[in-house]
Design an enzyme around this catalytic site. Structure first.
Site, PDB file in Angstrom:
ATOM      1  CB  SER A  80     -33.826  32.899-117.790  1.00 57.09           C
ATOM      2  OG  SER A  80     -34.743  33.319-118.785  1.00 57.09           O
TER       3      SER A  80
ATOM      4  CE1 TYR B 251     -37.941  30.471-114.353  1.00 59.85           C
ATOM      5  CE2 TYR B 251     -37.941  32.306-115.894  1.00 59.85           C
ATOM      6  CZ  TYR B 251     -37.539  31.034-115.556  1.00 59.85           C
ATOM      7  OH  TYR B 251     -36.734  30.324-116.405  1.00 59.85           O
TER       8      TYR B 251
HETATM    9  P1  NAD Z   1     -38.304  21.467-117.615  1.00 58.41           P
HETATM   10  O1  NAD Z   1     -39.681  21.512-117.085  1.00 58.41           O
HETATM   11  O2  NAD Z   1     -37.977  20.386-118.550  1.00 58.41           O
HETATM   12  O3  NAD Z   1     -37.259  21.393-116.426  1.00 58.41           O
HETATM   13  C1  NAD Z   1     -37.469  21.975-115.177  1.00 58.41           C
HETATM   14  C2  NAD Z   1     -37.274  20.885-114.152  1.00 58.41           C
HETATM   15  O4  NAD Z   1     -37.238  21.476-112.860  1.00 58.41           O
HETATM   16  C3  NAD Z   1     -38.378  19.861-114.104  1.00 58.41           C
HETATM   17  O5  NAD Z   1     -38.145  18.795-114.995  1.00 58.41           O
HETATM   18  C4  NAD Z   1     -38.329  19.391-112.668  1.00 58.41           C
HETATM   19  O6  NAD Z   1     -37.650  18.167-112.562  1.00 58.41           O
HETATM   20  C5  NAD Z   1     -37.497  20.449-111.960  1.00 58.41           C
HETATM   21  N1  NAD Z   1     -38.197  20.938-110.768  1.00 58.41           N
HETATM   22  C6  NAD Z   1     -39.162  21.876-110.682  1.00 58.41           C
HETATM   23  N2  NAD Z   1     -39.580  21.993-109.399  1.00 58.41           N
HETATM   24  C7  NAD Z   1     -38.864  21.088-108.672  1.00 58.41           C
HETATM   25  C8  NAD Z   1     -38.822  20.725-107.304  1.00 58.41           C
HETATM   26  N3  NAD Z   1     -39.613  21.317-106.391  1.00 58.41           N
HETATM   27  N4  NAD Z   1     -37.957  19.764-106.924  1.00 58.41           N
HETATM   28  C9  NAD Z   1     -37.158  19.137-107.824  1.00 58.41           C
HETATM   29  N5  NAD Z   1     -37.142  19.450-109.127  1.00 58.41           N
HETATM   30  C10 NAD Z   1     -37.981  20.417-109.548  1.00 58.41           C
HETATM   31  O7  NAD Z   1     -38.041  22.878-118.263  1.00 58.41           O
HETATM   32  P2  NAD Z   1     -36.687  23.570-118.807  1.00 58.41           P
HETATM   33  O8  NAD Z   1     -37.155  24.715-119.599  1.00 58.41           O
HETATM   34  O9  NAD Z   1     -35.761  22.598-119.408  1.00 58.41           O
HETATM   35  O10 NAD Z   1     -36.059  24.163-117.479  1.00 58.41           O
HETATM   36  C11 NAD Z   1     -34.704  23.965-117.107  1.00 58.41           C
HETATM   37  C12 NAD Z   1     -34.112  25.283-116.649  1.00 58.41           C
HETATM   38  O11 NAD Z   1     -34.036  26.162-117.757  1.00 58.41           O
HETATM   39  C13 NAD Z   1     -34.922  25.996-115.575  1.00 58.41           C
HETATM   40  O12 NAD Z   1     -34.040  26.534-114.603  1.00 58.41           O
HETATM   41  C14 NAD Z   1     -35.572  27.121-116.345  1.00 58.41           C
HETATM   42  O13 NAD Z   1     -35.854  28.223-115.520  1.00 58.41           O
HETATM   43  C15 NAD Z   1     -34.494  27.422-117.349  1.00 58.41           C
HETATM   44  N6  NAD Z   1     -34.913  28.200-118.514  1.00 58.41           N
HETATM   45  C16 NAD Z   1     -35.834  27.696-119.387  1.00 58.41           C
HETATM   46  C17 NAD Z   1     -36.213  28.451-120.492  1.00 58.41           C
HETATM   47  C18 NAD Z   1     -37.221  27.956-121.479  1.00 58.41           C
HETATM   48  O14 NAD Z   1     -37.648  28.736-122.328  1.00 58.41           O
HETATM   49  N7  NAD Z   1     -37.612  26.695-121.448  1.00 58.41           N
HETATM   50  C19 NAD Z   1     -35.652  29.723-120.685  1.00 58.41           C
HETATM   51  C20 NAD Z   1     -34.716  30.204-119.786  1.00 58.41           C
HETATM   52  C21 NAD Z   1     -34.362  29.435-118.702  1.00 58.41           C
END
Ligand code: NAD
Ligand code: MG
Length: 311
Positions: free
Chosen positions: A203, A216
């Protein structure tokens, strides 16, 4: 005659312009999500407005033909967009998610199958070490092998101060974001042949750590370092490790505790592009890093963040 060919030329130029010269400022809407809250882990199905995971727009060109991918957190958000893109590029895809996310997962399964590829659903909790190992075994069995691993699942819960950060949250955030990545990667190694690729989701907060995301943001810095160490360790074996660093992307992570609720309407507006990103805008970065066309790219973090400066 001349008039006709001129207007045909104009029409052609116009449609080519639409395809090739899309303005990134306006290509996706500037969203102002209303204040909303979902229990963790949140559902794409309940988001206001809906996010764009590329279901109606991502067109593949055979860049991952015959590949077999395991993607964690692929029921929603960025992981779902990556799963759709991989399937459209010709890969079969195993997706992991939490049992509470079955509804979102079924939707992604439907899209993968409509794209003509196999979807293997593997629900389970990544805070459980034994499950992390079983997940790899089940993915290999379901797909008939494994040559792409995307460590993408993530936990993000904003807290105003360190005093308000429960120990349990801190541990779980590290378990999902860091320990599961170590464990799944380790379990996958015995199955990955030369040419395989591993992609981790880090991120922009690895560099611009917000004061409300102490736990985080520090996991995301760890993911960057893991990527660089493992990139060197596995390169001689012909396995490449890279990462993608998203900026603010509209996914269920945000309205399920990832941001203070009152900040949701402004989400993503402070980026140079002036808007939040959509999950589908991340997918081409993962496709690039998964495919052999990035053969000389190792230990890299590809930033997809709307223009925020990074080191
Ligand atoms: P999202 O909620 O769609 O995806 C995160 C997923 O993590 C969830 O769908 C869930 O299935 C999984 N998860 C969480 N806890 C879990 C557990 N205990 N066991 C199994 N699965 C688990 O959100 P997203 O934003 O698409 O996140 C995907 C990645 O992108 C993450 O690593 C997040 O940190 C990263 N990210 C997101 C952003 C943003 O702005 N959305 C920015 C930077 C990084
Ligand atoms: Mg989800």
């Amino acid at each position: 005659m001349t008039d006709q060919s001129t207007s045909a030329d104009d029409a052609h130029r116009e449609s080519t312009d639409q395809l090739v010269f899309q303005n990134p400022v306006t290509r996706y809407p500037v969203i102002e999500p209303p204040e909303q809250q979902q229990p963790e882990p949140g559902l794409d199905a309940e988001m206001q407005p809906k996010s764009d995971r590329g279901e109606f727009s991502y067109r593949g060109t055979g860049r991952l033909e015959g590949r077999k991918a395991l993607i964690t957190g692929a029921d929603s958000g960025i992981g779902a967009a990556v799963a759709i893109a991989f399937a459209r590029e010709g890969a079969d895809v195993a997706i992991n998610y939490l049992p509470d996310e079955e509804r979102d997962a079924q939707e992604i399964k439907r899209i993968i199958e409509e794209s003509g590829r196999t979807a293997v659903l593997l629900p389970g909790d990544l805070t459980d070490k034994a499950f992390c190992e079983q997940l790899v075994t089940d993915a290999v069995e379901g797909l008939g092998g494994l040559d792409i691993l995307v460590n993408n699942a993530g936990k993000q819960v904003a807290r105003k101060s360190l005093e308000e950060l429960p120990d349990e949250q801190m541990v779980q955030t590290y378990e999902v974001n860091v320990f599961a990545m170590f464990r799944i990667t380790k379990a996958a190694l015995e199955h990955l042949q030369p040419g395989s690729t591993i992609i981790n989701t880090t991120s922009v907060v690895a560099y611009m750590a917000p004061e409300v995301l102490v736990d985080y943001a520090s996991t995301k810095a760890a993911i960057n370092n893991f990527t660089k160490s493992m990139g060197q360790q596995l390169a001689p074996k012909g396995i490449r490790v890279n990462a993608v660093a998203p900026g603010p992307i509209w996914t269920p992570l945000q309205p399920s505790g990832g941001q203070p609720i009152e900040e949701l309407p402004e989400f993503g507006k402070s980026t140079p592009l002036g808007r939040a990103g959509q999950p589908t805008e991340l997918a081409p970065a993962y496709v690039f890093l998964a495919s052999p066309e990035s053969s000389y790219v190792i230990g890299e973090t590809l930033n997809v963040n709307g223009g925020m400066p990074t080191p």
